[in-house]
Design a protein around this motif. Structure first.
Motif, short mmCIF file in Angstrom:
data_model
loop_
_atom_site.label_atom_id
_atom_site.label_comp_id
_atom_site.label_asym_id
_atom_site.label_seq_id
_atom_site.Cartn_x
_atom_site.Cartn_y
_atom_site.Cartn_z
N PRO A 91 -3.93 -6.90 6.66
CA PRO A 91 -4.96 -6.59 6.01
C PRO A 91 -5.52 -5.06 6.11
O PRO A 91 -6.03 -4.43 5.33
CB PRO A 91 -6.25 -7.53 6.45
CG PRO A 91 -5.29 -8.76 6.75
CD PRO A 91 -4.04 -8.23 7.48
N ALA A 92 -5.30 -4.68 7.55
CA ALA A 92 -5.59 -3.14 7.71
C ALA A 92 -4.61 -2.20 7.10
O ALA A 92 -5.32 -1.15 6.70
CB ALA A 92 -5.88 -3.20 9.43
N GLU A 93 -3.41 -2.73 7.25
CA GLU A 93 -2.46 -1.89 6.66
C GLU A 93 -2.68 -1.60 5.09
O GLU A 93 -2.52 -0.65 4.48
CB GLU A 93 -1.30 -2.16 6.93
CG GLU A 93 -0.56 -2.14 8.39
CD GLU A 93 0.89 -2.86 8.86
OE1 GLU A 93 1.32 -2.55 9.71
OE2 GLU A 93 1.09 -3.70 7.97
N GLN A 94 -3.06 -2.78 4.35
CA GLN A 94 -3.47 -2.60 2.86
C GLN A 94 -4.56 -1.83 2.77
O GLN A 94 -4.62 -1.23 1.61
CB GLN A 94 -3.52 -4.13 2.65
CG GLN A 94 -2.45 -5.03 2.55
CD GLN A 94 -2.96 -6.50 2.03
OE1 GLN A 94 -3.89 -6.79 1.52
NE2 GLN A 94 -2.00 -7.40 2.46
N TYR A 95 -5.50 -1.93 3.66
CA TYR A 95 -6.75 -1.06 3.46
C TYR A 95 -6.45 0.24 3.72
O TYR A 95 -6.88 1.32 2.91
CB TYR A 95 -7.98 -1.58 4.34
CG TYR A 95 -9.06 -0.98 4.10
CD1 TYR A 95 -9.78 -1.49 3.08
CD2 TYR A 95 -9.90 -0.26 4.91
CE1 TYR A 95 -11.34 -0.97 2.68
CE2 TYR A 95 -10.97 0.22 4.73
CZ TYR A 95 -11.67 -0.16 3.56
OH TYR A 95 -13.08 0.30 3.43
N GLU A 96 -5.75 0.57 4.65
CA GLU A 96 -5.36 2.02 4.76
C GLU A 96 -4.44 2.48 3.49
O GLU A 96 -4.54 3.84 3.22
CB GLU A 96 -4.25 2.16 6.33
CG GLU A 96 -4.07 3.70 6.47
CD GLU A 96 -3.24 3.66 7.65
OE1 GLU A 96 -2.12 4.15 7.43
OE2 GLU A 96 -3.63 3.01 8.61
N ALA A 97 -3.73 1.73 3.07
CA ALA A 97 -2.73 2.27 1.74
C ALA A 97 -3.41 2.52 0.75
O ALA A 97 -3.37 3.37 -0.01
CB ALA A 97 -1.66 1.20 1.75
N MET A 98 -4.62 1.63 0.56
CA MET A 98 -5.45 1.71 -0.59
C MET A 98 -6.22 3.21 -0.59
O MET A 98 -6.31 3.91 -1.44
CB MET A 98 -6.44 0.49 -0.50
CG MET A 98 -7.44 0.74 -1.89
SD MET A 98 -9.22 0.04 -1.44
CE MET A 98 -9.96 1.14 -0.45
N TRP A 99 -6.78 3.43 0.62
CA TRP A 99 -7.41 4.46 0.91
C TRP A 99 -6.49 5.87 0.71
O TRP A 99 -6.94 7.11 0.09
CB TRP A 99 -8.02 5.01 2.12
CG TRP A 99 -9.40 4.39 2.12
CD1 TRP A 99 -9.79 3.04 2.67
CD2 TRP A 99 -10.75 4.81 1.68
NE1 TRP A 99 -11.21 2.71 2.53
CE2 TRP A 99 -11.44 3.75 1.61
CE3 TRP A 99 -10.80 5.89 0.87
CZ2 TRP A 99 -13.07 4.27 1.14
CZ3 TRP A 99 -12.11 5.98 0.21
CH2 TRP A 99 -13.17 5.28 0.84
N SER A 100 -5.00 5.63 1.03
CA SER A 100 -4.22 6.78 0.85
C SER A 100 -3.84 7.23 -0.52
O SER A 100 -3.89 8.24 -1.07
CB SER A 100 -2.91 6.40 1.57
OG SER A 100 -3.19 6.38 3.04
N GLN A 101 -3.99 5.88 -1.24
CA GLN A 101 -3.61 6.14 -2.79
C GLN A 101 -4.92 6.78 -3.45
O GLN A 101 -4.84 7.64 -4.53
CB GLN A 101 -3.19 4.75 -3.37
CG GLN A 101 -2.17 3.92 -2.73
CD GLN A 101 -1.77 2.60 -3.13
OE1 GLN A 101 -2.96 1.92 -3.55
NE2 GLN A 101 -0.89 1.96 -2.81
N MET A 102 -5.98 6.33 -3.07
CA MET A 102 -7.20 6.72 -3.63
C MET A 102 -7.40 8.27 -3.60
O MET A 102 -7.65 9.19 -4.29
CB MET A 102 -8.62 6.23 -3.10
CG MET A 102 -8.80 4.77 -3.58
SD MET A 102 -8.85 4.73 -5.34
CE MET A 102 -10.17 5.54 -6.00
N ILE A 103 -7.13 8.81 -2.25
CA ILE A 103 -7.29 10.35 -1.89
C ILE A 103 -6.19 11.02 -2.62
O ILE A 103 -6.39 12.19 -3.21
CB ILE A 103 -7.24 10.38 -0.44
CG1 ILE A 103 -8.36 9.99 0.25
CG2 ILE A 103 -6.80 11.92 0.10
CD1 ILE A 103 -8.21 9.67 1.79
N GLU A 104 -4.92 10.43 -2.82
CA GLU A 104 -4.02 11.17 -3.65
C GLU A 104 -4.60 11.34 -5.10
O GLU A 104 -4.36 12.26 -5.86
CB GLU A 104 -2.81 10.24 -3.72
CG GLU A 104 -1.39 11.00 -4.57
CD GLU A 104 -0.41 10.12 -4.35
OE1 GLU A 104 0.60 10.11 -5.33
OE2 GLU A 104 -0.14 9.41 -3.36
#
Length: 239
Positions: free
Chosen positions: A80-93
């Motif tokens: 779950p934490a990895e998923q959440y981090e990946a979501m933020w990375s995608q949003m920032i991009e």
């Protein structure tokens, strides 16, 4: 395209290049390929109404782009934490790749102060956003969410999204990355403690001195909970 569509496209270009306050009727006419200024009144009633329509169109595209980005959330092979981090990375991009769309959302907020129609539209969009974000993090359909979850989990996630967006639009060099957003949330959880935790030294209703641990049915002390559970997302305060 007809005159109406040309005017909308021209108004969008003006908003992106000059902003709301500096855009004139003459600017819109020129940006729309020479459509007459009188056509603005005929199709929209006023310059302000046309710019409102152009902003709403831009916000609709922003919503579509945001939904597309968030749709990638939830790699079944990640924690779950990895998923959440990946979501933020995608949003920032997305903040960088679609900068003009995100700026349009900020412009709309400023102009909504002077337009009840635009304010109502944005309020409806925020309501949908809170519900959608909460459903994504919980991993359940929106219609299964209680209002309390939308108003807490959904509202806070929307606030985080808006705040990180503004930082990236104004100062990308010092704005947080996806991993840093997650680390910041962990620091907040560590600072405030798990839900229901009592400050050290505070006595509970049974007259016992409060601590981070609780007692089980046998009277033995349970280990302290060092992680905060947010729906299907777990943020470990210990990192």
């Amino acid at each position: 395209m007809g005159n109406r569509e040309d005017l909308l496209a021209g108004a969008r270009r003006c908003l992106e290049e000059k902003g709301w306050a500096r855009t004139t009727v003459r600017d819109i006419s020129a940006a729309s390929g020479g459509v007459s200024m009188a056509a603005i009144g005929y199709h929209f009633g006023s310059r302000e109404a046309l710019l409102n329509a152009a902003l709403i169109q831009a916000i609709d595209e922003w919503g579509t782009e945001t939904g597309r980005t968030l749709a990638a959330y939830g790699d079944p092979g990640a924690s779950p934490a990895e998923q959440y981090e990946a979501m933020w990375s995608q949003m920032i991009e997305s903040f960088t790749a679609h900068r003009k769309l995100w700026l349009a959302s900020v412009e709309a907020l400023l102009q909504a102060e002077h337009s009840s129609e635009l304010r109502e539209y944005l309020a409806g969009s925020q309501k949908e956003g809170r519900s959608g974000l909460a459903a994504m993090l919980r991993g359940v359909p929106e219609d299964e969410l209680p209002d309390s979850t939308v108003r807490t989990l959904g509202s806070v996630q929307l606030a985080l999204l808006s705040g990180v967006m503004v930082q990236w639009l104004t100062d990308p060099g010092r704005s947080p990355s996806g991993p840093e957003v997650l680390e910041g949330l962990r620091a907040i959880v560590a600072a405030i403690g798990p839900a229901g935790d009592q400050p050290t030294g505070e006595r509970d209703p049974r007259g016992e001195k409060g601590s981070r641990g609780e007692k089980d049915s046998r009277g033995e002390k349970k280990p302290a909970a060092d992680e905060e559970q947010t729906g299907s997302l777990t943020i470990d305060a210990r990192g």
